[in-house]
Scaffold this motif. Structure first.
Motif, short mmCIF file in Angstrom:
data_model
loop_
_atom_site.label_atom_id
_atom_site.label_comp_id
_atom_site.label_asym_id
_atom_site.label_seq_id
_atom_site.Cartn_x
_atom_site.Cartn_y
_atom_site.Cartn_z
N ARG A 6 0.84 -1.20 0.00
CA ARG A 6 0.00 0.00 0.00
C ARG A 6 0.87 1.25 0.00
O ARG A 6 0.62 2.20 -0.74
N ARG A 7 1.92 1.22 0.79
CA ARG A 7 2.81 2.39 0.87
C ARG A 7 3.51 2.65 -0.46
O ARG A 7 3.64 3.79 -0.90
N ALA A 9 2.29 1.84 -3.36
CA ALA A 9 1.23 2.32 -4.25
C ALA A 9 0.94 3.80 -3.98
O ALA A 9 0.71 4.58 -4.92
N ILE A 10 0.96 4.20 -2.71
CA ILE A 10 0.72 5.61 -2.36
C ILE A 10 1.81 6.49 -2.98
O ILE A 10 1.53 7.54 -3.56
N ILE A 11 3.06 6.06 -2.88
CA ILE A 11 4.16 6.81 -3.47
C ILE A 11 3.95 6.96 -4.97
O ILE A 11 4.11 8.04 -5.54
N SER A 12 3.59 5.88 -5.62
CA SER A 12 3.35 5.89 -7.07
C SER A 12 2.22 6.86 -7.43
O SER A 12 2.34 7.64 -8.39
N ILE A 13 1.15 6.84 -6.67
CA ILE A 13 0.01 7.75 -6.91
C ILE A 13 0.45 9.20 -6.76
O ILE A 13 0.12 10.05 -7.60
N ALA A 28 -10.19 5.80 0.97
CA ALA A 28 -11.28 5.17 0.21
C ALA A 28 -10.71 4.24 -0.86
O ALA A 28 -11.24 3.14 -1.07
N LYS A 29 -9.65 4.68 -1.52
CA LYS A 29 -9.05 3.87 -2.59
C LYS A 29 -8.52 2.53 -2.05
O LYS A 29 -8.66 1.50 -2.70
N PHE A 30 -7.93 2.54 -0.87
CA PHE A 30 -7.33 1.34 -0.32
C PHE A 30 -8.20 0.64 0.72
O PHE A 30 -7.79 -0.33 1.34
N ALA A 36 -5.03 5.28 9.09
CA ALA A 36 -4.05 4.34 8.55
C ALA A 36 -3.21 5.02 7.46
O ALA A 36 -1.99 4.83 7.40
N ILE A 37 -3.86 5.83 6.63
CA ILE A 37 -3.15 6.56 5.57
C ILE A 37 -2.21 7.59 6.18
O ILE A 37 -1.06 7.73 5.75
#
Length: 182
Positions: A6-7, A9-13, A28-30, A36-37
């Motif tokens: 997830r982390r 993916a967050i960096i990529s986003i 919401a996306k995850f 948690a975010i």
């Protein structure tokens, strides 16, 4: 999905995003909580430079290689904050941060990434109904802004306008010595 996935993916986003992304949207996306975010981003920011937390959400600051930057020392009360920030963005400046130099705590700096009047209005709105104060209030109105612009002429214009506004503060002798200014 694992926390580490997830982390990543967050960096990529954030790298691909054109504007700030609120923690609520990432949650919401995850399908996880906003908290948690926020925790993920605390960890991510510790090892990934360039991620700023703004009033609109999280953003990956995309550095322009050779853009001129200048730090301005200013002093004013809270009632002048919006006008000061409008002055900088109206002259083509991007306010990268605000910082103070505190006698006990040392230098404290917070990323802002304000590029437009709307960014300034969003920043100001975040304080509405809050007991929070502007960082400069900790040091009797004295604070600094690191400003980026397309060229040196824009930075000179910003300096002139801040001076005309009456908020540009002179550097103290130790600040001049530190920065190499005579």
């Amino acid at each position: 999905m694992k926390t580490s996935e997830r982390r990543e993916a967050i960096i990529s986003i954030l790298k691909q995003a054109e504007e700030a992304i609120p923690a609520k949207a990432l949650a919401a996306k995850f399908n996880v909580s906003r908290q948690a975010i926020v925790q993920d981003l605390t960890v991510i920011r510790a090892y990934t430079p360039g991620i700023a937390s703004t009033s609109r959400g999280y953003v990956m600051i995309k550095e322009q290689e050779n853009s001129p930057k200048k730090e301005f020392k200013v002093c004013h009360d809270a009632s002048m904050t919006q006008e000061e920030l409008f002055t900088i963005v109206d002259c083509g400046g991007k306010i990268k941060n605000v910082s103070i130099s505190h006698r006990i705590y040392g230098r404290i700096s917070v990323d802002l990434d304000l590029r437009s009047r709307q960014d300034v209005l969003d920043f100001m709105k975040a304080f509405e109904g809050s007991k929070s104060k502007y960082l400069g209030e900790v040091t009797s109105g004295y604070h600094y802004h690191l400003v980026e612009a397309d060229n040196d002429d824009r930075l000179l214009l910003i300096e002139e306008r801040l001076k005309a506004l009456g908020v540009l503060a002179p550097l103290s002798p130790w600040e001049k010595e530190e920065s190499g200014i005579e």
